[in-house]
Scaffold this motif. Sequence first.
Motif, mmCIF file in Angstrom:
data_model
loop_
_atom_site.group_PDB
_atom_site.id
_atom_site.type_symbol
_atom_site.label_atom_id
_atom_site.label_comp_id
_atom_site.label_asym_id
_atom_site.label_seq_id
_atom_site.Cartn_x
_atom_site.Cartn_y
_atom_site.Cartn_z
ATOM 1 N N MET A 37 29.842 11.033 -41.076
ATOM 2 C CA MET A 37 28.841 11.270 -42.091
ATOM 3 C C MET A 37 28.048 12.510 -41.702
ATOM 4 O O MET A 37 27.680 12.690 -40.551
ATOM 5 N N GLY A 38 27.764 13.333 -42.665
ATOM 6 C CA GLY A 38 27.011 14.555 -42.433
ATOM 7 C C GLY A 38 25.519 14.377 -42.641
ATOM 8 O O GLY A 38 25.057 13.329 -43.109
ATOM 9 N N GLY A 39 24.775 15.404 -42.306
ATOM 10 C CA GLY A 39 23.324 15.370 -42.395
ATOM 11 C C GLY A 39 22.799 15.151 -43.799
ATOM 12 O O GLY A 39 21.881 14.357 -44.019
ATOM 13 N N ARG A 40 23.384 15.838 -44.757
ATOM 14 C CA ARG A 40 22.912 15.694 -46.143
ATOM 15 C C ARG A 40 23.129 14.270 -46.645
ATOM 16 O O ARG A 40 22.252 13.667 -47.249
ATOM 17 N N GLU A 41 24.311 13.723 -46.367
ATOM 18 C CA GLU A 41 24.602 12.353 -46.801
ATOM 19 C C GLU A 41 23.677 11.351 -46.113
ATOM 20 O O GLU A 41 23.135 10.447 -46.766
ATOM 21 N N ALA A 42 23.467 11.506 -44.812
ATOM 22 C CA ALA A 42 22.575 10.607 -44.081
ATOM 23 C C ALA A 42 21.149 10.712 -44.621
ATOM 24 O O ALA A 42 20.472 9.696 -44.793
ATOM 25 N N THR A 43 20.716 11.926 -44.917
ATOM 26 C CA THR A 43 19.373 12.135 -45.473
ATOM 27 C C THR A 43 19.222 11.413 -46.798
ATOM 28 O O THR A 43 18.208 10.739 -47.039
ATOM 29 N N GLU A 44 20.213 11.523 -47.655
ATOM 30 C CA GLU A 44 20.152 10.857 -48.961
ATOM 31 C C GLU A 44 20.121 9.335 -48.815
ATOM 32 O O GLU A 44 19.384 8.643 -49.529
ATOM 33 N N ILE A 45 20.896 8.814 -47.882
ATOM 34 C CA ILE A 45 20.916 7.363 -47.666
ATOM 35 C C ILE A 45 19.559 6.880 -47.151
ATOM 36 O O ILE A 45 18.991 5.914 -47.673
ATOM 37 N N ILE A 46 19.022 7.559 -46.148
ATOM 38 C CA ILE A 46 17.743 7.141 -45.557
ATOM 39 C C ILE A 46 16.605 7.259 -46.557
ATOM 40 O O ILE A 46 15.809 6.327 -46.718
ATOM 41 N N THR A 47 16.512 8.392 -47.250
ATOM 42 C CA THR A 47 15.418 8.553 -48.212
ATOM 43 C C THR A 47 15.551 7.569 -49.365
ATOM 44 O O THR A 47 14.553 7.053 -49.862
ATOM 45 N N GLY A 48 16.775 7.272 -49.779
ATOM 46 C CA GLY A 48 16.987 6.269 -50.820
ATOM 47 C C GLY A 48 16.559 4.885 -50.378
ATOM 48 O O GLY A 48 15.951 4.130 -51.146
#
Length: 103
Positions: A1-12
């Motif tokens: 998993m990349g940074g952008r995807e992880a960021t979207e998951i966490i912020t969601g």
Amino acid sequence: MGGREATEIITGMVRERPELIGWDWVQDVRLASGDVDVGDVTRVARAFADAPPGVTFTVFVSTDPNLGTWARAMDFEFVRRRHLCAPTPEAAIALLERHRAGG
């Protein structure tokens, strides 16, 4: 998993469940791609901006010797959240327990 995807998951997650902002987190990043950038960290820090009183912790599970420096730098982006590193999930939990106990 990349940074952008992880960021979207966490912020969601914290958008849907704001109480998670006040929880301690253990994040196993041993299989992460490593492409997290400052913008990703800033977006996550903004999502955590309404932190309740008291210190919370994020412990990253990683054997990357440089992640500790990155984690300490992240402390300046977040409100009352400290970032630590441990090499295994078991060590992460033990580290979190030591910090929670004041040690």
